[in-house]
Scaffold this active site. Structure first.
Site, PDB file in Angstrom:
ATOM      1  N   GLY A 196      -3.431  -3.227  12.297  1.00  0.00           N
ATOM      2  CA  GLY A 196      -2.241  -2.408  12.077  1.00  0.00           C
ATOM      3  C   GLY A 196      -2.311  -1.384  10.959  1.00  0.00           C
TER       4      GLY A 196
ATOM      5  CE  LYS B 108      12.394 -15.515  18.278  1.00  0.00           C
ATOM      6  NZ  LYS B 108      11.689 -16.345  17.302  1.00  0.00           N
TER       7      LYS B 108
ATOM      8  CG  ASN C  16       8.405 -15.685  21.766  1.00  0.00           C
ATOM      9  OD1 ASN C  16       7.491 -15.436  20.989  1.00  0.00           O
ATOM     10  ND2 ASN C  16       9.529 -16.262  21.364  1.00  0.00           N
ATOM     11  NE  ARG C  17       5.197 -20.486  19.171  1.00  0.00           N
ATOM     12  CZ  ARG C  17       4.964 -20.743  17.899  1.00  0.00           C
ATOM     13  NH1 ARG C  17       3.852 -21.379  17.573  1.00  0.00           N
ATOM     14  NH2 ARG C  17       5.800 -20.388  16.953  1.00  0.00           N
TER      15      ARG C  17
ATOM     16  CE  LYS D 221      -4.007  -2.129   0.806  1.00  0.00           C
ATOM     17  NZ  LYS D 221      -4.404  -2.774  -0.414  1.00  0.00           N
TER      18      LYS D 221
ATOM     19  CE  LYS E   7      10.196  -4.389   7.577  1.00  0.00           C
ATOM     20  NZ  LYS E   7       9.195  -4.176   8.614  1.00  0.00           N
TER      21      LYS E   7
ATOM     22  CG  ASP F 127       8.126  -1.208  10.955  1.00  0.00           C
ATOM     23  OD1 ASP F 127       7.461  -0.557  10.125  1.00  0.00           O
ATOM     24  OD2 ASP F 127       8.876  -2.151  10.633  1.00  0.00           O
TER      25      ASP F 127
ATOM     26  CE1 TYR G 282      -2.246  -3.481   4.951  1.00  0.00           C
ATOM     27  CE2 TYR G 282      -0.264  -4.071   6.166  1.00  0.00           C
ATOM     28  CZ  TYR G 282      -0.886  -3.730   4.986  1.00  0.00           C
ATOM     29  OH  TYR G 282      -0.151  -3.661   3.845  1.00  0.00           O
TER      30      TYR G 282
ATOM     31  N   GLY H  59       9.850 -11.764  17.983  1.00  0.00           N
ATOM     32  CA  GLY H  59      10.525 -11.765  16.687  1.00  0.00           C
ATOM     33  C   GLY H  59      10.818 -10.352  16.236  1.00  0.00           C
TER      34      GLY H  59
HETATM   35  P1  ATR Z   1       8.195 -11.211  12.684  1.00  0.00           P
HETATM   36  O1  ATR Z   1       9.296 -10.509  11.966  1.00  0.00           O
HETATM   37  O2  ATR Z   1       6.853 -11.095  11.985  1.00  0.00           O
HETATM   38  O3  ATR Z   1       8.124 -10.843  14.120  1.00  0.00           O
HETATM   39  P2  ATR Z   1       9.607 -13.646  13.267  1.00  0.00           P
HETATM   40  O4  ATR Z   1      10.836 -12.850  13.574  1.00  0.00           O
HETATM   41  O5  ATR Z   1       9.713 -14.881  12.465  1.00  0.00           O
HETATM   42  O6  ATR Z   1       8.530 -12.757  12.526  1.00  0.00           O
HETATM   43  O7  ATR Z   1       8.900 -13.982  14.656  1.00  0.00           O
HETATM   44  C1  ATR Z   1       7.683 -14.617  14.713  1.00  0.00           C
HETATM   45  C2  ATR Z   1       7.132 -14.469  16.131  1.00  0.00           C
HETATM   46  O8  ATR Z   1       5.804 -14.964  16.148  1.00  0.00           O
HETATM   47  C3  ATR Z   1       7.895 -15.259  17.180  1.00  0.00           C
HETATM   48  O9  ATR Z   1       7.847 -14.559  18.398  1.00  0.00           O
HETATM   49  C4  ATR Z   1       7.099 -16.564  17.250  1.00  0.00           C
HETATM   50  O10 ATR Z   1       7.221 -17.245  18.483  1.00  0.00           O
HETATM   51  P3  ATR Z   1       8.436 -18.293  18.749  1.00  0.00           P
HETATM   52  O11 ATR Z   1       9.688 -17.502  18.777  1.00  0.00           O
HETATM   53  O12 ATR Z   1       8.132 -18.904  20.063  1.00  0.00           O
HETATM   54  O13 ATR Z   1       8.363 -19.253  17.590  1.00  0.00           O
HETATM   55  C5  ATR Z   1       5.715 -16.024  17.140  1.00  0.00           C
HETATM   56  N1  ATR Z   1       4.696 -16.977  16.669  1.00  0.00           N
HETATM   57  C6  ATR Z   1       4.480 -17.425  15.413  1.00  0.00           C
HETATM   58  N2  ATR Z   1       3.400 -18.251  15.365  1.00  0.00           N
HETATM   59  C7  ATR Z   1       2.908 -18.295  16.623  1.00  0.00           C
HETATM   60  C8  ATR Z   1       1.793 -18.959  17.241  1.00  0.00           C
HETATM   61  N3  ATR Z   1       0.957 -19.733  16.530  1.00  0.00           N
HETATM   62  N4  ATR Z   1       1.624 -18.784  18.568  1.00  0.00           N
HETATM   63  C9  ATR Z   1       2.450 -18.007  19.295  1.00  0.00           C
HETATM   64  N5  ATR Z   1       3.510 -17.353  18.784  1.00  0.00           N
HETATM   65  C10 ATR Z   1       3.738 -17.493  17.464  1.00  0.00           C
END
Ligand code: ATR
Length: 277
Positions: free
Chosen positions: A243, A159, A154-155, A16, A69, A105, A221, A132
């Site tokens: 977003g 991290k 975070n899961r 966009k 990026k 951002d 978004y 992430g």
């Molecule tokens: P981005 O640049 O969009 O932040 P990224 O750096 O790949 O993408 O990070 C993805 C994030 O989304 C991570 O925090 C990931 O959690 P993990 O590090 O534990 O994998 C989180 N994420 C992705 N899918 C998820 C889900 N279904 N539930 C919870 N967290 C998720």
């Protein structure tokens, strides 16, 4: 010839940014052209070559989106503290043969929450889901807004802890696992900075974190009512947002940085908003 700007990404068809910057230029009467460039995924070094060719053709600045990026970060001559902390760059300015890099951002997100949604973060409890790139970009501007407490969940907890450690000492910041949230009470603002919504997924967040008077913000978004936003709505949260505002606000920051003029954002946000329902 007008000043040249572009957004580079791959894929780039959905962007966009040319529309947003075109509207900004019209409103502020700036003579510029803003196009979309599909950056090459390979071979290595091809992205930097494309950027250098754009500069050689008189390019003044670029926005950078996935998956470039980090490559933009690597090729910059100067980076702002925000870009350093995010480890990623979403805007570049070309000046005197140098590449100056920024990341707007996070600041765009804070502006959208505070000004457009009318929710100042100072003194509030803020929960961010994910650790992430998106979460990293938002962290420093969030802490600068002065929340009483900020929690990153975070899961992969390590991290989240590593991310919190990079900004240690800048505010009350805690990293935890999703199960810990059960006993942490309500948050005024819950931001979904995971990539879960891109695939229709839902982070394992308990509904007890939501506050009815508070807000839930989805960084993605145009995805309408994502599972995260639906969960928030079912928990009675009054303000739910995606977003789109962040997208327009980060663009306004870049526009101001490049041109020295701040465009008005409301009408552009209204134009791009896709109703959640
Ligand atoms: P981005 O640049 O969009 O932040 P990224 O750096 O790949 O993408 O990070 C993805 C994030 O989304 C991570 O925090 C990931 O959690 P993990 O590090 O534990 O994998 C989180 N994420 C992705 N899918 C998820 C889900 N279904 N539930 C919870 N967290 C998720």
């Amino acid at each position: 010839m007008s000043d040249q700007y572009a957004v580079i990404g791959n894929p780039i068809g959905h962007t966009k940014s040319p529309l947003i910057h075109g509207l900004f230029a019209e409103e502020t009467r700036q003579d510029l052209s803003y196009t979309a460039v599909e950056g090459p995924l390979e071979p290595q070094g091809a992205f930097a070559e494309t950027v250098r060719a754009f500069i050689a053709n008189g390019g003044k600045g670029m926005n950078v989106t996935a998956p470039f990026k980090l490559q933009a970060f690597a090729m910059a001559d100067e980076r702002s503290e925000r870009a350093e902390l995010a480890g990623a760059v979403n805007a570049m300015k070309f000046e005197g043969g140098r590449i100056i890099a920024e990341n707007f951002d996070g600041i765009g997100l804070v502006r959208d929450i505070e000004r457009n949604l009318g929710l100042p973060m100072a003194g509030k409890r803020v929960l961010m889901l994910g650790a992430g790139g998106a979460a990293r970009g938002a962290l420093l501007p969030f802490l600068a807004a002065g929340p009483a407490e900020m929690v990153i969940v975070n899961r992969d907890v390590e991290k989240a802890k590593a991310l919190a450690a990079t900004v240690g000492g800048r505010g009350a910041l805690l990293a935890c696992a999703y199960r810990d949230l059960e006993t942490m009470g309500r948050f005024d603002l819950v931001v979904n900075a995971t990539s879960a919504s891109l695939t229709g997924g839902l982070p394992p967040v308990p509904p007890s974190v939501f506050s009815p008077e508070g807000a839930a913000y989805e960084l993605a978004y145009g995805k309408r009512l994502t599972p995260f936003l639906r969960l928030a709505r079912n928990a009675g949260v009054r303000t739910i947002a995606d977003g789109v505002g962040m997208l327009v606000e980060q663009a306004a920051e870049a526009f101001d940085w490049w041109r020295g003029v701040r465009p008005e954002t409301r009408t552009v946000i209204n134009r791009l908003t896709v109703p959640l329902d």
